[in-house]
Design a protein around this motif. Sequence first.
Motif, PDB file in Angstrom:
ATOM      1  N   LYS A 133      57.605  62.062  64.783  1.00  0.00           N
ATOM      2  CA  LYS A 133      58.808  63.182  65.140  1.00  0.00           C
ATOM      3  C   LYS A 133      58.183  64.352  64.753  1.00  0.00           C
ATOM      4  O   LYS A 133      58.188  65.438  65.509  1.00  0.00           O
ATOM      5  CB  LYS A 133      59.960  63.050  64.219  1.00  0.00           C
ATOM      6  CG  LYS A 133      61.070  63.460  64.851  1.00  0.00           C
ATOM      7  CD  LYS A 133      62.403  63.020  64.362  1.00  0.00           C
ATOM      8  CE  LYS A 133      63.536  63.663  64.566  1.00  0.00           C
ATOM      9  NZ  LYS A 133      64.342  64.293  63.419  1.00  0.00           N
ATOM     10  N   GLU A 134      57.196  64.768  63.888  1.00  0.00           N
ATOM     11  CA  GLU A 134      56.812  65.770  63.192  1.00  0.00           C
ATOM     12  C   GLU A 134      55.674  66.419  64.229  1.00  0.00           C
ATOM     13  O   GLU A 134      55.693  67.577  64.721  1.00  0.00           O
ATOM     14  CB  GLU A 134      55.969  65.441  61.847  1.00  0.00           C
ATOM     15  CG  GLU A 134      55.412  66.822  60.982  1.00  0.00           C
ATOM     16  CD  GLU A 134      54.857  66.172  59.803  1.00  0.00           C
ATOM     17  OE1 GLU A 134      53.717  66.665  59.728  1.00  0.00           O
ATOM     18  OE2 GLU A 134      55.258  65.374  59.084  1.00  0.00           O
ATOM     19  N   HIS A 135      54.850  65.254  64.838  1.00  0.00           N
ATOM     20  CA  HIS A 135      53.872  65.647  65.812  1.00  0.00           C
ATOM     21  C   HIS A 135      54.754  66.335  66.962  1.00  0.00           C
ATOM     22  O   HIS A 135      54.172  67.412  67.395  1.00  0.00           O
ATOM     23  CB  HIS A 135      53.239  64.401  66.065  1.00  0.00           C
ATOM     24  CG  HIS A 135      51.865  64.521  66.668  1.00  0.00           C
ATOM     25  ND1 HIS A 135      50.756  63.471  66.406  1.00  0.00           N
ATOM     26  CD2 HIS A 135      51.455  65.574  67.141  1.00  0.00           C
ATOM     27  CE1 HIS A 135      49.716  64.146  66.856  1.00  0.00           C
ATOM     28  NE2 HIS A 135      50.002  65.394  67.562  1.00  0.00           N
ATOM     29  N   MET A 136      55.758  65.677  67.546  1.00  0.00           N
ATOM     30  CA  MET A 136      56.551  66.116  68.619  1.00  0.00           C
ATOM     31  C   MET A 136      56.981  67.512  68.226  1.00  0.00           C
ATOM     32  O   MET A 136      56.976  68.412  69.268  1.00  0.00           O
ATOM     33  CB  MET A 136      57.516  65.000  68.838  1.00  0.00           C
ATOM     34  CG  MET A 136      58.174  65.267  70.327  1.00  0.00           C
ATOM     35  SD  MET A 136      59.137  63.803  70.662  1.00  0.00           S
ATOM     36  CE  MET A 136      60.490  63.613  69.198  1.00  0.00           C
ATOM     37  N   GLU A 137      57.595  67.857  67.177  1.00  0.00           N
ATOM     38  CA  GLU A 137      58.232  69.052  66.815  1.00  0.00           C
ATOM     39  C   GLU A 137      57.102  70.282  66.854  1.00  0.00           C
ATOM     40  O   GLU A 137      57.485  71.500  67.147  1.00  0.00           O
ATOM     41  CB  GLU A 137      58.815  68.819  65.606  1.00  0.00           C
ATOM     42  CG  GLU A 137      60.381  68.161  65.690  1.00  0.00           C
ATOM     43  CD  GLU A 137      60.892  67.713  64.591  1.00  0.00           C
ATOM     44  OE1 GLU A 137      59.992  67.906  63.441  1.00  0.00           O
ATOM     45  OE2 GLU A 137      61.935  67.185  64.564  1.00  0.00           O
TER      46      GLU A 137
ATOM     47  N   LEU B 166      56.660  56.275  59.469  1.00  0.00           N
ATOM     48  CA  LEU B 166      55.707  56.533  60.697  1.00  0.00           C
ATOM     49  C   LEU B 166      56.534  57.206  61.894  1.00  0.00           C
ATOM     50  O   LEU B 166      55.947  58.284  62.576  1.00  0.00           O
ATOM     51  CB  LEU B 166      55.025  55.010  61.148  1.00  0.00           C
ATOM     52  CG  LEU B 166      53.969  55.436  62.445  1.00  0.00           C
ATOM     53  CD1 LEU B 166      52.842  56.210  61.806  1.00  0.00           C
ATOM     54  CD2 LEU B 166      53.403  53.847  62.802  1.00  0.00           C
ATOM     55  N   THR B 167      57.838  56.837  61.899  1.00  0.00           N
ATOM     56  CA  THR B 167      58.753  57.627  62.962  1.00  0.00           C
ATOM     57  C   THR B 167      58.968  58.941  62.721  1.00  0.00           C
ATOM     58  O   THR B 167      58.669  59.808  63.379  1.00  0.00           O
ATOM     59  CB  THR B 167      60.260  56.963  62.862  1.00  0.00           C
ATOM     60  OG1 THR B 167      59.782  55.546  63.448  1.00  0.00           O
ATOM     61  CG2 THR B 167      60.809  57.729  63.917  1.00  0.00           C
ATOM     62  N   ARG B 168      58.959  59.299  61.126  1.00  0.00           N
ATOM     63  CA  ARG B 168      59.216  60.622  60.754  1.00  0.00           C
ATOM     64  C   ARG B 168      57.702  61.447  61.269  1.00  0.00           C
ATOM     65  O   ARG B 168      57.614  62.692  61.682  1.00  0.00           O
ATOM     66  CB  ARG B 168      59.045  60.740  59.204  1.00  0.00           C
ATOM     67  CG  ARG B 168      59.788  62.094  58.823  1.00  0.00           C
ATOM     68  CD  ARG B 168      59.815  62.207  57.063  1.00  0.00           C
ATOM     69  NE  ARG B 168      58.342  61.964  56.455  1.00  0.00           N
ATOM     70  CZ  ARG B 168      57.504  62.534  56.537  1.00  0.00           C
ATOM     71  NH1 ARG B 168      57.471  63.840  56.976  1.00  0.00           N
ATOM     72  NH2 ARG B 168      56.199  62.341  55.960  1.00  0.00           N
ATOM     73  N   LYS B 169      56.597  60.665  61.100  1.00  0.00           N
ATOM     74  CA  LYS B 169      55.273  61.339  61.547  1.00  0.00           C
ATOM     75  C   LYS B 169      55.099  61.625  63.027  1.00  0.00           C
ATOM     76  O   LYS B 169      54.740  62.797  63.283  1.00  0.00           O
ATOM     77  CB  LYS B 169      54.015  60.463  61.105  1.00  0.00           C
ATOM     78  CG  LYS B 169      53.685  60.363  59.595  1.00  0.00           C
ATOM     79  CD  LYS B 169      52.969  61.636  59.251  1.00  0.00           C
ATOM     80  CE  LYS B 169      52.462  61.704  57.604  1.00  0.00           C
ATOM     81  NZ  LYS B 169      52.043  63.032  57.130  1.00  0.00           N
TER      82      LYS B 169
END
Lengths: 307, 307
Positions: free
Chosen positions: A67-71, A62-65
């Motif tokens: 982070k991806e959203h932020m990027e 979920l953290t990866r998701k």
Amino acid sequence: MIKNIYDSIIIGASAGGISAAIYLKRNNLNFLIIAKDIGGEMALSGIIENYPGFPVTNGVELTRKFKEHMEKYKIQPLNEKVILLEKDNSNFLVKTENNVYLTKTVIVATGSTPKKLNVPGEEKFFHKGVSYCSVCDLPLFQNKVVAIVGGGNSANEAGIMGSKICKKVYIINKNPEMKGDKILIEELKAKQNVEIIYNALTQEIYGYQFVEGIKYLDKSTNEIKDLKVDGVFIHIGLKPNSNFIPDEWGVKNEYGEIIINQLGQTKINGLFAAGDVTNIPHKQIGIAVGQGIISALEVARYLSTKG
Amino acid sequence: MIKNIYDSIIIGASAGGISAAIYLKRNNLNFLIIAKDIGGEMALSGIIENYPGFPVTNGVELTRKFKEHMEKYKIQPLNEKVILLEKDNSNFLVKTENNVYLTKTVIVATGSTPKKLNVPGEEKFFHKGVSYCSVCDLPLFQNKVVAIVGGGNSANEAGIMGSKICKKVYIINKNPEMKGDKILIEELKAKQNVEIIYNALTQEIYGYQFVEGIKYLDKSTNEIKDLKVDGVFIHIGLKPNSNFIPDEWGVKNEYGEIIINQLGQTKINGLFAAGDVTNIPHKQIGIAVGQGIISALEVARYLSTKG
């Protein structure tokens, strides 16, 4: 010396901070997000089944998701540790170990950190069998014996996860019963390889190069008891990360949580907060998300009314 | 006549209601979720880029995810329309068109519904070129000409989506400027095939079997103007779905929104609300999710303290 004044500085880059950042960006505001890590406690969560829209995920995923959203929005957190917040007329100074930033508003979304047992061996064996993150480290204990110290939802979740990986899981609970979601407690109690020990106060974690056992005081018999275990997972609560906010401001309660209203406002104009660091009694990813969004939209409104 | 008393009844099954249901279920409470549809306004949303954790999705897809999440917990909404809420001592009676249910607590998460223009042709051509759901219906207008009536975020989003599908998109905005997220407004204005018409009051939607055009009053010249269009998408705001709550209870504001505090509580014990139906000024999926979770956890606490 300080050339730039930001519209906002978000402190913290877990569920609340990242959600706020996405909304500030969509509103074209000039902001920083400062954090010493990404994901915070979310990243340390085990299986997550209660962030709506993700029937099953885990903290790492979920953290990866997020982070991806932020990027996607080209938001890049600044990796610094905030040590002090100061007022500068109607603005704020955010002081990190090496820098000072000036901003019109602040969103505090620093979350909370796991409490320590403060018993012998806890620090010595950290990363040598002692862990505060079940999802990260339980998979290392395939067919081993572990103790989970705690009596709430995190301990429940860790116990359920551990039952699927380890040979045997002890839950060491200082209280006479488990707390948290009933559905989790029932699931935990139904596990054949989980043994819940109540009224048990942890005294010591011992071993040689690695954890070999744990000693606890049985409060019902007043005896010290000893369990041979390969790992100890500590889930005894969280401490809000709010030390950098001066106590004199009067925005924190007795536990150090930041007191907010339903719009994420504190009693200081321009200072907002979201997520686990606040006085909302429920610490949940979905709640932090909602509060991060509200804070960001209120920052936008505050700036436009302030002119 | 009423044999069963529920711990809680959730009214509405969109972001807020489904989030509440997941948490009530995890707390093993005996509840109903009553709704006339699933997903509400969320299901009618276009491209969604601001529900944290989903960098890009759309209303249909996100609703499917929430539904899947609910089904994982074997939660089955009751497809009925609630017409009245009544007090029964400390409990509530939830009256639908055919049934009456007794419950200790209520979570209202009914969202809001799109406002109508109330102009000739709007009703006649509904589903014949008139739509309140861009994501559902814009794909039917490949290389066609459409008008989007509105001036806020929904109109911005519909316009951007339309620019990728249609030959030409008119935005008919009664105000002298667009409102909403600046980032969206800039993106919309940069589209070559989007024309924003300001100070324009829609007068009529006309056609034969299907929409053929739209007439508006140009407020700056006081002329009636006519555009040949194949479809009309109406995005002029939302009305809270709170009619079934008696006005005498005093829990609604002048707009019909339910007034809540940061714990989702209303001024009536046992009555909670979450999402777009509340007085929180920002109507966002992530906010509804957070409030749904808070309401559910507060219901659990209310029931345990009530005994």
